[in-house]
Scaffold this active site. Sequence first.
Site, PDB file in Angstrom:
ATOM      1  N   GLU A 132       0.125  -9.696  -0.923  1.00 15.19           N
ATOM      2  CA  GLU A 132      -1.278 -10.234  -0.699  1.00 15.19           C
ATOM      3  C   GLU A 132      -1.709 -10.137  -2.091  1.00 15.19           C
ATOM      4  OE1 GLU A 132      -1.953  -7.309   2.553  1.00 15.19           O
ATOM      5  OE2 GLU A 132      -3.335  -8.673   3.476  1.00 15.19           O
ATOM      6  N   GLU A 144       3.575  -5.429   7.475  1.00 21.01           N
ATOM      7  CA  GLU A 144       3.190  -4.681   8.080  1.00 21.01           C
ATOM      8  C   GLU A 144       2.860  -4.265   9.584  1.00 21.01           C
ATOM      9  OE1 GLU A 144       1.795  -6.449   6.059  1.00 21.01           O
ATOM     10  OE2 GLU A 144       0.396  -6.128   4.501  1.00 21.01           O
ATOM     11  N   ALA A 179       0.844  -1.261  -0.085  1.00 19.02           N
ATOM     12  CA  ALA A 179       0.008  -0.452  -0.290  1.00 19.02           C
ATOM     13  C   ALA A 179       0.891   0.912   0.210  1.00 19.02           C
ATOM     14  CB  ALA A 179      -0.247   0.258   0.992  1.00 19.02           C
ATOM     15  N   GLY A 207       0.315  -5.446   1.053  1.00 17.07           N
ATOM     16  CA  GLY A 207      -0.621  -5.492  -0.418  1.00 17.07           C
ATOM     17  C   GLY A 207       0.359  -6.154  -1.404  1.00 17.07           C
TER      18      GLY A 207
HETATM   19  C1  LIG Z   1      -4.785   2.607   2.031  1.00 17.95           C
HETATM   20  C2  LIG Z   1      -5.625   1.292   0.471  1.00 17.95           C
HETATM   21  C3  LIG Z   1      -5.568   0.284   1.356  1.00 17.95           C
HETATM   22  C4  LIG Z   1      -4.531  -1.242   0.860  1.00 17.95           C
HETATM   23  C5  LIG Z   1      -4.866  -2.031   2.089  1.00 17.95           C
HETATM   24  C6  LIG Z   1      -4.183  -2.669   1.774  1.00 17.95           C
HETATM   25  C7  LIG Z   1      -2.977  -2.539   2.382  1.00 17.95           C
HETATM   26  C8  LIG Z   1      -1.924  -3.054   2.837  1.00 17.95           C
HETATM   27  C9  LIG Z   1      -1.002  -2.655   4.093  1.00 17.95           C
HETATM   28  C10 LIG Z   1       0.279  -2.260   3.397  1.00 17.95           C
HETATM   29  O1  LIG Z   1       0.774  -2.904   2.101  1.00 17.95           O
HETATM   30  S1  LIG Z   1       1.369  -1.267   4.200  1.00 17.95           S
HETATM   31  C11 LIG Z   1       2.659  -1.614   3.076  1.00 17.95           C
HETATM   32  C12 LIG Z   1       3.575  -2.372   3.303  1.00 17.95           C
HETATM   33  N1  LIG Z   1       4.806  -1.611   2.630  1.00 17.95           N
HETATM   34  C13 LIG Z   1       6.460  -2.150   3.432  1.00 17.95           C
HETATM   35  O2  LIG Z   1       6.399  -2.175   4.356  1.00 17.95           O
HETATM   36  C14 LIG Z   1       7.451  -1.498   2.575  1.00 17.95           C
HETATM   37  C15 LIG Z   1       7.650  -0.887   2.655  1.00 17.95           C
HETATM   38  N2  LIG Z   1       8.405  -0.099   2.126  1.00 17.95           N
HETATM   39  C16 LIG Z   1      10.351  -0.406   1.980  1.00 17.95           C
HETATM   40  O3  LIG Z   1      10.783  -1.557   2.675  1.00 17.95           O
HETATM   41  C17 LIG Z   1      11.348  -0.045   1.109  1.00 17.95           C
HETATM   42  O4  LIG Z   1      10.688   1.065   0.748  1.00 17.95           O
HETATM   43  C18 LIG Z   1      10.502  -1.097  -0.187  1.00 17.95           C
HETATM   44  C19 LIG Z   1      10.236  -1.592  -0.862  1.00 17.95           C
HETATM   45  C20 LIG Z   1      12.404  -2.549   0.479  1.00 17.95           C
HETATM   46  C21 LIG Z   1      12.834  -0.667  -0.916  1.00 17.95           C
HETATM   47  O5  LIG Z   1      13.871   0.018  -0.598  1.00 17.95           O
HETATM   48  P1  LIG Z   1      14.732   0.425  -1.392  1.00 17.95           P
HETATM   49  O6  LIG Z   1      15.968   0.529   0.285  1.00 17.95           O
HETATM   50  O7  LIG Z   1      15.497   0.366  -2.419  1.00 17.95           O
HETATM   51  O8  LIG Z   1      14.332   2.059  -1.485  1.00 17.95           O
HETATM   52  P2  LIG Z   1      13.410   3.442  -0.015  1.00 17.95           P
HETATM   53  O9  LIG Z   1      14.081   4.118   0.026  1.00 17.95           O
HETATM   54  O10 LIG Z   1      13.251   2.415   0.762  1.00 17.95           O
HETATM   55  O11 LIG Z   1      12.209   3.988  -0.306  1.00 17.95           O
HETATM   56  C22 LIG Z   1      12.306   4.386  -2.045  1.00 17.95           C
HETATM   57  C23 LIG Z   1      11.860   5.291  -1.562  1.00 17.95           C
HETATM   58  O12 LIG Z   1       9.514   4.921  -1.918  1.00 17.95           O
HETATM   59  C24 LIG Z   1       9.877   5.449  -0.934  1.00 17.95           C
HETATM   60  N3  LIG Z   1       8.293   4.233  -0.621  1.00 17.95           N
HETATM   61  C25 LIG Z   1       8.863   2.638  -0.106  1.00 17.95           C
HETATM   62  N4  LIG Z   1       7.990   2.149   0.536  1.00 17.95           N
HETATM   63  C26 LIG Z   1       6.598   2.973   0.597  1.00 17.95           C
HETATM   64  C27 LIG Z   1       5.132   2.345   0.674  1.00 17.95           C
HETATM   65  N5  LIG Z   1       5.100   0.999   0.674  1.00 17.95           N
HETATM   66  N6  LIG Z   1       4.231   3.669   0.074  1.00 17.95           N
HETATM   67  C28 LIG Z   1       4.992   4.568  -0.421  1.00 17.95           C
HETATM   68  N7  LIG Z   1       6.439   5.329  -0.214  1.00 17.95           N
HETATM   69  C29 LIG Z   1       7.318   3.788  -0.443  1.00 17.95           C
HETATM   70  C30 LIG Z   1       9.911   5.624   0.041  1.00 17.95           C
HETATM   71  O13 LIG Z   1       9.898   5.965   1.321  1.00 17.95           O
HETATM   72  C31 LIG Z   1      11.073   5.943  -0.171  1.00 17.95           C
HETATM   73  O14 LIG Z   1      11.047   7.132  -1.034  1.00 17.95           O
HETATM   74  P3  LIG Z   1      11.822   8.975  -0.935  1.00 17.95           P
HETATM   75  O15 LIG Z   1      11.143  10.314  -0.732  1.00 17.95           O
HETATM   76  O16 LIG Z   1      12.878   8.814  -1.651  1.00 17.95           O
HETATM   77  O17 LIG Z   1      12.151   9.215   0.318  1.00 17.95           O
END
Ligand SMILES: CCCCCC/C=C/CC(=O)SCCNC(=O)CCNC(=O)[C@H](O)C(C)(C)COP(=O)(O)OP(=O)(O)OC[C@H]1O[C@@H](n2cnc3c(N)ncnc32)[C@H](O)[C@@H]1OP(=O)(O)O
Length: 719
Positions: A103, A123, A61, A100
Amino acid sequence: MARYELVKRSVALITLTNPPVNALSSAVRHGIAKTMERALSDPKVTAVVICGENGRFCGGADIREFAGPLRGPPLVPLLDLIEAGEKPVVAAIEGVALGGGLELALVCHYRIAHFKARLGLPEVTLGILPAAGGTQRLPRLIGIPAALELITTGRHVSAQEALKLGIVDQVTEQNACEVAVEFALRAIAKPLSSRRLSSLTTPCPPNLDALLEAVTMQIQKKARGVMAPLACVQAVRAAATMPYSQGIKRESELMATLFHSGQARALQYCFFAERTAGKWTLPSGAQWNDTKPREIRSAAVIGLGTMGRGIAVSLARVGIPVIAVESDKKLLETGRQMVIGMLERDAKRRGVSASLNLLKFTLSLEDLKDVDLVIEAVFEDMALKKSVFRELSKVCRPATLLCTNTSGLDVDALAGVTDRPQLVIGMHFFSPAHVMKLLEVVCGPRSSSETVATAMSLGKRMGKVSVAVGNCPGFVGNRMLKPYSDQASFLLEEGATPEQIDKALEDFGFAMGVFRMSDLAGLDVGWRVRKESGLTGPDVDPKNPPRWRQGRKYCPIPDMVCEQGRFGQKTGRGWYVYDKPGGTNAKPDPLIQNLLETYRSRYGIKPRNITDQEIIERCLFALANEGFRILEDGIAARPEDIDVIYLFGYGFPRHRGGPMFYASMVGLQRVLERLEHYHQAHPDVPHLEPSPLLKKLVACGSPPVQKWREHIKTMHSHL
Ligand SMILES: CCCCCC/C=C/CC(=O)SCCNC(=O)CCNC(=O)[C@H](O)C(C)(C)COP(=O)(O)OP(=O)(O)OC[C@H]1O[C@@H](n2cnc3c(N)ncnc32)[C@H](O)[C@@H]1OP(=O)(O)O
């Protein structure tokens, strides 16, 4: 946000296009809904492949959307639609399938993963649970024990482990999309019913209750007061004990309790704060994205004490050749054995071979003449450090960066004795340096932007969370620690015990209270610093009032404990007593109780009952108050930087977000009122006087943490 193509004449290829991680933003969900509808309704399409642009399937998400009202198509019905469809859908997982994203992959009928992909349901680390069916489908796919472990820890698994667990059907070293398309073509004629995870029965272990109980107890012990992992256990229990239709309702109810909680807000704040911290800016305007770091091909570490050893290991294990220097043969030999042992154990744990060939040990600084960077980690003594820097200035080539691991001394004073002050910077590691993730990069007024960029980039290469801070006594972390630990000492005077204060802090979420932590770190370290700064010891003027130093109230109890040779765990006695020197089982010591009682009666202090609330407020509001001063002084650029330092260097509980975020959650108005109250009661303790920035923020209506910067940008930056 989702591209649609027809490939091999009958396979619909849907590509999520939301860089950098293809998060499931409202637009992406909309894109998936539209393209899936098209694929399912087009008679030419016989199968579907879902993949992500730029070699990343999906990072879950869009976490930024959690802060506002939820817009766009909800995910759960969309995922149900994909799973229920009559055409086989294959997920082509490259890069990551997280939250997500996983999922989404779980509702696909087949999953192909690239061998470098990582999968997981993280999550829980964001204070929520996988509420798009993850807690119900994963246990049905891989069983309760494995699903429980993955969901309650949020751990990412490699593609290989995912294959072993049964999460994916195939791992490939080729292009996962192309492999998935071929796979989809072969799947066309096959029945799909057994591939719909929601229709399966969860394989249930015979000892389900005992297993859930054991995991719950483990969580309560390790993550005291943290809600999300416990909710995850309950959701997984539902997968084991309820039909899918009820389990998914339970999952959604549990998510509702977490979604708007303070803990979820704090943990999501931490996620972004960690990423913000790497983005430094200097007063010159130079910043992280426009300054090229130098390449570091070789390094040296001076001093093989606890810090130096850890730093040497941190460098060598990321492939940087290290020359380690000690001042005498015996110390060098002990250091050599320790570093080699540490590196071997580390390599064993990571399943790689130890890079011992990268290490060289020497007694001569002359051997450092060609290295790219030196990190000095000698004893915390300015005269000694200055002599090392003078010597380095002579022997190292002019381009060598000279870094100090001092935990609080003046980096600019060290720069001043060299021929290259622009190449001098602080790299403050935390002990044990090969384990602790934090690195304070201390920018002196003369450190060049290239030097800052190089130290920050080296920190990242070593796997550290690096934060650029300004140069002042104690920098950020240790400067803030003083008012925090001073409050704990004053509370002892007033009637509290070490165990009571520690319990209040541990109930708040710290892994260790201030006294247990001090016993672990060694009380003699602070004692030596206090002696050197004239707060205690023979340099104190005998006419000085006993509880008064350098114009403010002073508590000598920590000095009295040290005078008895009680230096903490290593001596078997400190604030607590241990069964033996080096023991870890802390027990309250009646001798400390006696010492406190004698002290109070000597100074006519009538002990009073002190509540946990007062302990938390006095210690933590004084901590945050110093944080506000640090922001005012331009020693840290943003509150996020301070919070990251406390999360990674000082064990501040992550579900509280860090001291500055915590203050904002309590309410700045309330923090101000309580500090005013305590300062009135203790006018001789300047740390309790509310900082001007705190007052200013309250006067501006207490903006959220992310907006504080707008109120401090006019002040002078020391970065
Ligand atoms: C609201 C709608 C309903 C949805 C219902 C379903 C619910 C689902 C729950 C979820 O999915 S919660 C999210 C779960 N995912 C995560 O926790 C992953 C989070 N991200 C990471 O762990 C890492 O970013 C990565 C994917 C492993 C990549 O790592 P890397 O070191 O290559 O890059 P980063 O510097 O961490 O990230 C780059 C850039 O992207 C932004 N970002 C990463 N993931 C997300 C995200 N899930 N949502 C929004 N933004 C994300 C991060 O903040 C960086 O941004 P920046 O501005 O360049 O700093």
